[in-house]
Design an enzyme around this catalytic site. Structure first.
Site, PDB file in Angstrom:
ATOM      1  CG  ASP A 140      -2.060   0.871   0.904  1.00  0.00           C
ATOM      2  OD1 ASP A 140      -2.163   1.983  -0.063  1.00  0.00           O
ATOM      3  OD2 ASP A 140      -3.180   0.987   1.573  1.00  0.00           O
TER       4      ASP A 140
HETATM    5  C1  BGC Z   1      -5.035   3.515   0.010  1.00  0.00           C
HETATM    6  C2  BGC Z   1      -5.195   2.567  -1.083  1.00  0.00           C
HETATM    7  C3  BGC Z   1      -5.027   2.904  -2.245  1.00  0.00           C
HETATM    8  C4  BGC Z   1      -3.601   3.728  -2.443  1.00  0.00           C
HETATM    9  C5  BGC Z   1      -3.435   4.552  -3.697  1.00  0.00           C
HETATM   10  C6  BGC Z   1      -3.777   4.259  -0.305  1.00  0.00           C
HETATM   11  O1  BGC Z   1      -3.722   5.334   0.807  1.00  0.00           O
HETATM   12  O2  BGC Z   1      -4.942   2.840   1.373  1.00  0.00           O
HETATM   13  O3  BGC Z   1      -6.522   1.898  -0.900  1.00  0.00           O
HETATM   14  O4  BGC Z   1      -5.124   2.323  -3.349  1.00  0.00           O
HETATM   15  O5  BGC Z   1      -3.424   4.757  -1.233  1.00  0.00           O
HETATM   16  O6  BGC Z   1      -4.179   5.558  -3.703  1.00  0.00           O
END
Ligand code: BGC
Length: 778
Positions: free
Chosen positions: A278
């Protein structure tokens, strides 16, 4: 030197140079689907480390994100290119309720809006895998046509507690429903030749301090509840990628857990795609590489340096790095970017809006319908519409799950379009209220943002005397209760799970005024997560639950209100009487004071605060209905509950043992009412005694009929394997299915069993797994 002499002397040199060049070119393979090993061999260490690091974080200026993801404006991330080897960039963008990219680009008159589809929780409420697949096939087309390679979706963390701010992105409290929904979602998107990233693997069940929180969970709950849904999705749909979560599990970051990312995900489940982090940067990058976390997103050059240093000092082997790089190359050759797909930037948004409307209508849950209040023939009926959401309808949640849509139909527009006569004075009041609040924000130089944090205003109070007047002037009342929540913070118990005082007063005044004149009251729940319903539901004649249904959701509400669509959605979670009825509530940060920001300040050194720095999953497997049905807790609405405008009879269940183990069951469902409709049938199993302690019943299969005309019937068939019946034995590190007689219930919801049959398993079965995986001590 004469020109001739010059030519004579220089020509051989030029030829030699050319030859050298061409030899060099030959020594540099260009990536193709069948030369991955050769390309890997040709890569320098530096290039290998580069490929493991995403292209960098998109930065936001003036509300528009820019940066490396200029590849597609507003996309969340990318993989880096290596030109000399023919390795292109690939593009990653959010999900899950639609594609999240920027709708406009500097100096470009075109727009790049995406369709806001229903949120994951609403899709799961359909209990209809083909509907979900059809919906996400349209979503995936936008991914392809806007030049994106991977949609960062679906989100499928279990609804452990109703207050998780991101539950809206997720499907259910039940792993089977969540896993099957995830698989259908992935199949739909990937049918376009683009990828998905199932997330957040695993146990990202709260937003509070999500970057550092340590989920302390026993092995049985881990396997049976929190990993099971991912296991089903991986096995049934082969997602291209998996996103590891921010948090820790039993003391170790998931992105650094070899047990999770290699032993369980790959060795046990057979996953053959890539794992990406993530969006963060944790210190021990080499550990993540060793664990099998192939790609670091959004990518930070310091991570590359860490990999190279670890190779140099021998703490990371080149074989481990090669293993990950090979997987990334295998991913890249599948992508549209690699294949040179010429995207149109013009998906058919009109057609997709129709898909979104249909999906919302087919999934919406009718919770209450006293004396056939709904459907209502509009015929110019005068409607008093209440709640900020009537003008500012909530299509989806906040954070990365936001979708930049071209429009969002609101309730005033939808009901007017359907033929109702919406009271303009009340609608105007809410409109002014929203505008006023926006103006107040503008005065201080800010604007409402749904990117992070909660920014929906509280409903204004409406005087009782005004409501009395409305009741005289209108034929019925519709109260819309709205909630917005999302990434970065959890919801509160007060004024969010429980109604605010103003909302409570509104429902009660509308009830008194309208019912006093014999007029009906309908409540619409435009919410992203479960709210308290028991204390006020009897004041409503009908309650509709569209969740956050996307840009066409208000039209879907109108479709159901008017009977154009017969509701067939059912709850993918239980609605408790009280928030504290959930065993997990004893270990959940239900008071937002403690909440941290998503990429926020580090926790104080050495801090060890309950539910913030660590969260104990003391309830074990007793999540949602598994607990409520076993304990016999009174509920507001049980798991699987949902009403229809027609009735269904279930008859003639047949359960047959399968030669390969488990059983095949079938049931005939007949529409015995007066309206055409669909029915979602749930198959619950009660295990024999003697084995592990089990919940009273567990969902083991489900299916939905096609649209059945009155009098029409359909046979639904369900397959349940021995393995599907298994529970996890921590002491023996194995899945176990006990021998004995299983009760099989065919149900309209978990508290409404319509038919039952038995299934006998002669011999117990076991499936050993790796001992003690993820139990800590790493
Ligand atoms: C979120 C993810 C997301 C990623 C990219 C993160 O902060 O937890 O779900 O895909 O950002 O935007």
């Amino acid at each position: 030197m004469t020109p001739l002499l010059q030519a004579k002397t220089l020509l051989p040199l030029a030829v030699a140079g050319l030859l050298l060049c061409s030899m060099n070119v030959k020594a540099q393979p260009r990536l193709s689907a069948d030369n991955i090993d050769q390309v890997l061999k040709a890569m320098t260490l530096e290039e290998k480390a580069t490929l493991c690091i995403g292209g960098g974080r998109a930065v936001t200026t003036g509300g528009v994100s820019t940066g490396i993801t200029d590849l597609v404006r507003g996309a969340a991330g990318s993989t880096r290119k290596i030109e000399r080897l023919g390795i292109p960039n690939t593009v990653l963008a959010d999900g899950p309720a639609g594609l999240r990219i920027d709708p406009t680009r500097d100096g470009d008159p075109n727009t790049y809006y995406a369709t806001a589809f229903p949120i994951g929780t609403l899709l799961a409420s359909s209990w209809d895998l083909s509907l979900v697949e059809e919906t996400t096939a349209a979503l995936g087309n936008e991914v392809l046509e806007y030049g994106v390679d991977v949609l960062l979706a679906p989100g499928q963390n279990i609804h452990r507690n109703p207050l998780n701010g991101r539950n809206y992105e997720y499907f259910s409290e039940d792993p089977l429903l969540s896993g099957k929904m995830g698989a259908a979602y992935v199949r739909g998107v990937q049918s376009n030749g683009v990828g998905t990233s199932i997330k957040h693997f695993a146990l990202n069940n709260q937003e509070t301090n999500r970057n550092e929180n340590d989920a302390q969970v026993g092995e049985r709950a881990l396997r049976e509840i929190y990993l099971k849904n991912f296991e089903i999705t991986v096995k049934e749909s082969a997602p291209w990628t998996v996103m590891s979560s921010y948090n820790k599990v039993n003391g170790e970051y998931t992105q650094q857990s070899h047990d999770l990312l290699t032993t369980i995900l790959r060795d046990e489940w057979g996953f053959d795609g890539i794992v990406m982090t993530d969006w963060g940067n944790k210190n021990d990058t080499p550990k993540a590489v060793r664990a099998g976390n192939d790609l670091m997103e959004p990518g930070n050059l310091v991570e590359k340096e860490r990999i190279l240093t670890a190779i140099a000092d021998g703490t990371l082997s080149e074989e481990e790095l090669d293993r990950n790089v090979r997987r990334i190359l295998e991913y890249i050759v599948k992508t549209p970017s690699f294949k040179g797909y010429k995207h149109s930037d013009k998906p058919d948004l009109k057609a997709h809006a129709a898909v979104a409307r249909k999906a919302a209508g087919e999934s919406l849950v009718l919770l209450r319908n006293e004396n056939g209040t709904l459907p209502i023939a509009p015929k110019g009926q005068k409607v008093a519409l209440y709640g900020e959401s009537i003008v500012d309808f909530v299509a989806g949640g906040t954070g990365s799950g936001t979708v930049n849509k071209a429009y969002c139909v609101n309730m005033v527009e939808a009901l007017t379009e359907a033929g109702f006569n919406v009271d303009p004075a009340i609608a105007g009041f809410y409109d002014e209220y929203v505008k006023y609040n926006d103006a107040v924000l503008a005065l201080s130089g800010t604007q409402r943002t749904y990117r992070y944090g909660i920014s929906k205003f509280d409903d204004p109070a409406v005087p009782r005397s005004a409501i009395d007047l409305h009741a005289r002037n209108n034929d019925l009342a519709v109260v819309v209760l709205g909630r917005i929540s999302g990434e970065g913070s959890d919801r509160n118990m007060d004024n969010d799970f429980n109604l605010t005082d103003i909302e409570r007063q509104l429902v009660s005044d509308v009830h008194a005024a309208f019912h006093g004149l014999g007029k009906k009251v309908i409540v619409v729940l435009n919410v992203g997560g479960v709210i308290e319903t028991n204390s006020w539901k009897r004041m409503a004649d009908a309650i509709l639950l569209p969740w956050l249904p996307g840009q066409e959701g208000a039209n879907a509400v109108a479709d159901v209100m008017t009977g154009k669509v017969n509701p067939s959605g059912k709850l993918p979670m239980s609605f408790p009487i009280d928030f504290m009825d959930h065993p997990s509530s004893a270990n959940f940060p239900y008071n937002q004071v403690k909440t941290n920001t998503p990429f926020g300040t580090a926790r104080p050194a050495g801090s060890h605060e309950k539910d913030v720095d660590y969260t104990r999953y003391d309830e074990g497997i007793w999540v949602g209905y598994r607990y409520f049905e076993t304990a016999g807790t009174e509920l507001s609405y049980p798991f699987g509950f949902g009403l229809s405008y027609t009735d269904f009879a279930y008859s003639a269940p047949v359960v047959k043992a399968r030669p390969d183990g488990g059983f095949t069951a079938s049931i005939t469902v007949r529409n015995t009412g007066k309206a055409a409709g669909k029915e979602a049938v749930q198959v619950y199993v009660r295990a024999p005694g003697g084995g592990l302690e089990k919940p009273a019943v567990e969902l083991k299969a489900f299916g939905k009929t096609r649209l059945l005309q009155p009098g029409e019937s359909q046979v639904l068939t369900f397959d349940v394997s021995d393995y599907d019946l298994a529970s996890f034995n921590e002491d023996g590190s194995r899945w176990e299915t006990a021998a004995g007689t299983y009760m099989v219930y065919f149900a309209a919801n978990v508290r409404d069993f319509r038919q039952q049959a038995t299934f006998k398993l002669a011999r117990p079965r076991t499936w050993p797994v790796h001992a003690g995986a993820m139990t800590g001590g790493n």
